[in-house]
Motif scaffolding. Structure first.
Motif, PDB file in Angstrom:
ATOM      1  N   LYS A  28       0.830  -1.200   0.000  1.00  0.00           N
ATOM      2  CA  LYS A  28       0.000   0.000   0.000  1.00  0.00           C
ATOM      3  C   LYS A  28       0.866   1.253   0.000  1.00  0.00           C
ATOM      4  N   GLY A  29       0.542   2.195  -0.845  1.00  0.00           N
ATOM      5  CA  GLY A  29       1.215   3.489  -0.839  1.00  0.00           C
ATOM      6  C   GLY A  29       2.484   3.581  -1.648  1.00  0.00           C
ATOM      7  N   LEU A  30       2.977   2.483  -2.179  1.00  0.00           N
ATOM      8  CA  LEU A  30       4.212   2.522  -2.951  1.00  0.00           C
ATOM      9  C   LEU A  30       3.959   2.363  -4.448  1.00  0.00           C
ATOM     10  N   ASP A  31       2.715   2.365  -4.859  1.00  0.00           N
ATOM     11  CA  ASP A  31       2.375   2.208  -6.276  1.00  0.00           C
ATOM     12  C   ASP A  31       2.894   3.362  -7.121  1.00  0.00           C
ATOM     13  N   ALA A  32       3.032   4.534  -6.524  1.00  0.00           N
ATOM     14  CA  ALA A  32       3.489   5.708  -7.277  1.00  0.00           C
ATOM     15  C   ALA A  32       4.946   5.570  -7.723  1.00  0.00           C
ATOM     16  N   PHE A  33       5.702   4.681  -7.090  1.00  0.00           N
ATOM     17  CA  PHE A  33       7.115   4.536  -7.415  1.00  0.00           C
ATOM     18  C   PHE A  33       7.388   3.391  -8.387  1.00  0.00           C
ATOM     19  N   ALA A  34       6.361   2.636  -8.748  1.00  0.00           N
ATOM     20  CA  ALA A  34       6.532   1.493  -9.647  1.00  0.00           C
ATOM     21  C   ALA A  34       6.318   1.927 -11.096  1.00  0.00           C
ATOM     22  N   VAL A  35       7.033   1.294 -11.990  1.00  0.00           N
ATOM     23  CA  VAL A  35       6.837   1.512 -13.422  1.00  0.00           C
ATOM     24  C   VAL A  35       5.914   0.397 -13.911  1.00  0.00           C
ATOM     25  N   MET A  36       4.718   0.773 -14.225  1.00  0.00           N
ATOM     26  CA  MET A  36       3.720  -0.199 -14.641  1.00  0.00           C
ATOM     27  C   MET A  36       3.738  -0.342 -16.167  1.00  0.00           C
ATOM     28  N   PRO A  37       3.413  -1.533 -16.687  1.00  0.00           N
ATOM     29  CA  PRO A  37       3.355  -1.705 -18.138  1.00  0.00           C
ATOM     30  C   PRO A  37       2.154  -0.953 -18.720  1.00  0.00           C
ATOM     31  N   ALA A  38       2.180  -0.805 -20.014  1.00  0.00           N
ATOM     32  CA  ALA A  38       1.070  -0.135 -20.694  1.00  0.00           C
ATOM     33  C   ALA A  38      -0.228  -0.903 -20.437  1.00  0.00           C
TER      34      ALA A  38
END
Length: 136
Positions: A28-38
């Motif tokens: 929780k809360g660390l999604d902003a730092f991940a590089v998500m695929p298209a």
């Protein structure tokens, strides 16, 4: 047991702890730092897991090598799990100071720094425990 065998086993333990910490605990809360695929593209976890496993094995080997050299200089005499955890905690302190200090300047990244600090403590203690148990 030889230091390199203990190091490989400690590396496997470190990988398992790392997987649990980043895959189950810090979600929780660390999604902003991940590089998500298209959108619509699957996330290919294989290469990331292989890199993590290789780095954990190298870390385990390094920790076991250095522990075997400095085992006689620890406060806990005679080795054992407590000596391994002492050694790992002493090595963790600079990592803690760096991550906490970095969070002072980069306030948006403070949750990531805090998670990194505690994930490293868990890694270090797991590897130190295994190395301390296996190297006499």
């Amino acid at each position: 047991m030889s230091w390199w065998i203990a190091g490989l086993i400690a590396g496997v333990a470190t990988f398992l702890v790392d997987y649990v910490m980043w895959g189950k605990v810090f979600t929780k809360g660390l999604d902003a730092f991940a590089v998500m695929p298209a959108p619509g593209q699957p996330m290919n976890m294989g290469p990331m897991l292989m890199k993590s496993a290789l780095l954990c094995l190298l870390f385990g080997l390094f920790l076991a090598f250095v522990y075997a050299r400095f085992m006689g200089s620890l406060w806990v005499m005679g080795g054992g799990p407590l000596a391994g955890m002492e050694f790992a905690t002493v090595l963790w302190l600079p990592i803690c100071f760096q991550t906490v200090g970095g969070g002072v300047w980069y306030t948006k990244a403070r949750p990531l720094y805090n998670a990194t600090c505690w994930a490293w403590l868990a890694r270090m203690l797991a590897a130190g425990l295994v190395v301390g148990l296996l190297i006499k």
